[in-house]
Design a protein around this motif. Structure first.
Motif, PDB file in Angstrom:
ATOM      1  N   PHE A 139      -3.259  -5.294   5.143  1.00 13.53           N
ATOM      2  CA  PHE A 139      -2.124  -4.649   4.858  1.00 13.53           C
ATOM      3  C   PHE A 139      -0.984  -5.530   4.622  1.00 13.53           C
ATOM      4  O   PHE A 139      -1.092  -6.776   4.960  1.00 13.53           O
ATOM      5  N   CYS A 140      -0.217  -5.319   3.541  1.00 18.24           N
ATOM      6  CA  CYS A 140       0.956  -6.166   3.107  1.00 18.24           C
ATOM      7  C   CYS A 140       2.254  -5.059   2.782  1.00 18.24           C
ATOM      8  O   CYS A 140       2.308  -4.145   2.004  1.00 18.24           O
ATOM      9  N   LEU A 143       0.911  -1.298  -0.184  1.00 19.10           N
ATOM     10  CA  LEU A 143       0.045   0.151   0.102  1.00 19.10           C
ATOM     11  C   LEU A 143       0.777   1.245   0.102  1.00 19.10           C
ATOM     12  O   LEU A 143       1.338   1.382   0.938  1.00 19.10           O
ATOM     13  N   THR A 144       0.828   1.804  -1.068  1.00 19.20           N
ATOM     14  CA  THR A 144       1.815   3.115  -1.199  1.00 19.20           C
ATOM     15  C   THR A 144       0.891   4.475  -1.120  1.00 19.20           C
ATOM     16  O   THR A 144       1.241   5.558  -1.144  1.00 19.20           O
ATOM     17  N   ASP A 145      -0.415   4.435  -1.469  1.00 22.32           N
ATOM     18  CA  ASP A 145      -1.242   5.697  -1.466  1.00 22.32           C
ATOM     19  C   ASP A 145      -1.373   5.973  -0.273  1.00 22.32           C
ATOM     20  O   ASP A 145      -2.033   5.486   0.729  1.00 22.32           O
ATOM     21  N   GLU A 146      -1.006   7.270   0.467  1.00 17.71           N
ATOM     22  CA  GLU A 146      -0.962   7.773   1.753  1.00 17.71           C
ATOM     23  C   GLU A 146      -2.306   7.872   2.198  1.00 17.71           C
ATOM     24  O   GLU A 146      -2.785   7.524   3.356  1.00 17.71           O
ATOM     25  N   ASP A 161     -10.276 -14.830   9.903  1.00 15.80           N
ATOM     26  CA  ASP A 161     -11.375 -15.621  10.169  1.00 15.80           C
ATOM     27  C   ASP A 161     -11.676 -15.585  11.633  1.00 15.80           C
ATOM     28  O   ASP A 161     -12.805 -15.682  12.206  1.00 15.80           O
ATOM     29  N   ALA A 162     -10.562 -15.299  12.370  1.00 12.98           N
ATOM     30  CA  ALA A 162     -10.844 -14.874  13.969  1.00 12.98           C
ATOM     31  C   ALA A 162     -11.333 -13.508  14.156  1.00 12.98           C
ATOM     32  O   ALA A 162     -11.550 -13.084  15.134  1.00 12.98           O
ATOM     33  N   GLY A 163     -11.304 -12.584  13.109  1.00 15.56           N
ATOM     34  CA  GLY A 163     -11.803 -11.288  13.302  1.00 15.56           C
ATOM     35  C   GLY A 163     -10.928 -10.322  13.676  1.00 15.56           C
ATOM     36  O   GLY A 163     -11.114  -9.336  14.092  1.00 15.56           O
ATOM     37  N   MET A 164      -9.539 -10.499  13.206  1.00 19.06           N
ATOM     38  CA  MET A 164      -8.397  -9.814  13.461  1.00 19.06           C
ATOM     39  C   MET A 164      -8.025  -8.909  12.345  1.00 19.06           C
ATOM     40  O   MET A 164      -8.533  -9.268  11.106  1.00 19.06           O
ATOM     41  N   LYS A 165      -7.390  -7.629  12.463  1.00 23.68           N
ATOM     42  CA  LYS A 165      -6.741  -6.909  11.495  1.00 23.68           C
ATOM     43  C   LYS A 165      -5.572  -7.982  11.200  1.00 23.68           C
ATOM     44  O   LYS A 165      -4.918  -8.245  11.968  1.00 23.68           O
ATOM     45  N   THR A 166      -5.092  -7.679   9.878  1.00 21.44           N
ATOM     46  CA  THR A 166      -4.195  -8.664   9.289  1.00 21.44           C
ATOM     47  C   THR A 166      -3.214  -8.022   8.546  1.00 21.44           C
ATOM     48  O   THR A 166      -3.340  -6.764   7.572  1.00 21.44           O
ATOM     49  N   VAL A 167      -1.709  -7.946   8.966  1.00 21.71           N
ATOM     50  CA  VAL A 167      -0.683  -7.638   8.074  1.00 21.71           C
ATOM     51  C   VAL A 167       0.177  -8.692   7.836  1.00 21.71           C
ATOM     52  O   VAL A 167       0.596  -9.774   8.447  1.00 21.71           O
TER      53      VAL A 167
END
Length: 237
Positions: free
Chosen positions: A216-217, A3-6, A192-198
């Protein structure tokens, strides 16, 4: 998917997190590559020269599931216990010679998160007897409030069980947790646990389907620090 778009980045960072949960192999430590090398060597020694062809499918799974998959691919005569023991000997020798291979940015991230007051947990599919020595030898264990290992649950990633248990151990709702993962199975589990993921990709990059799931990656653990700093700045906390 970097993700590069601020503006997009800041918009997606509008969430509050109280806890950060770490995968281990491939995320904190560069042990997936060691495992691949050791898998190939142990396979050659034991008469299964093509065993490394299946190694990537095992990433993120616990020992029970890996055993079943290897046996399915290689036949009933295959001894996962013997293979696993020899592979671990090879990995152990490599680590004794070179140390635990720590991913760039790990200790900077851990120190930052502790200073900022986040609760931290490990959620790894690796068994306790294998994972805990890595964490202790690398000097990472002391940063974590809780640790959940693959042999503590019946279902492995991509089932959400390990992340749900980690959140329960921390006494934090899953929605207030962010999970850091390197593998597609791990991202699915945390999502699937309902968390935000990076996702910080290691041997496996996200495919098109996973890009729709992961929040996010980023290319390294250093960028995770910047993500959280941005969130704190935006939320005013």
């Amino acid at each position: 998917m970097l993700l590069t778009d601020e503006n997009l980045l800041l918009e997606r960072l509008e969430f509050m997190i109280r806890a950060v949960i770490f995968d281990m192999d491939g995320l904190m430590f560069d042990t997936e590559r060691l495992t691949h090398v050791a898998t190939a060597q142990a396979g050659r020694e034991l008469g299964y020269p093509g065993i490394a062809d299946f190694a990537r499918e095992m990433i993120g799974r616990n020992e029970k599931e890996c055993s079943g998959l290897y046996t399915r691919y290689l036949g009933g005569d295959f001894s996962y216990r013997g293979f696993s023991a020899r592979r671990q000997e090879i990995i152990g020798a490599l680590i004794r010679e070179n140390g635990v291979p720590v991913k760039p940015g790990l200790f900077e991230l851990l120190s930052f998160l502790k200073r900022e007051g986040f609760l931290l947990a490990v959620a790894t599919s690796t068994s306790r007897r294998h994972a805990l020595p890595y964490l202790e030898q690398a000097g990472a264990a002391r940063y974590f409030d809780r640790m959940v290992f693959g042999d503590m649950l019946e279902k492995s990633k991509p089932a959400p069980d390990i992340y749900l248990k980690a959140a329960a151990e921390l006494e934090v709702p899953p929605a207030d947790c962010t999970a850091l993962e390197d593998s597609p199975l791990g991202i699915r589990s945390a999502h699937d646990a309902g968390m935000k993921t990076v996702m910080v990709p290691d041997l496996l990059e996200p495919d098109e389907a996973l890009k729709k799931t992961v929040d996010f990656c980023v290319p390294s653990l250093f960028e995770v620090i910047e993500l959280i700093r941005s969130e704190r700045k935006e939320s005013g906390t």
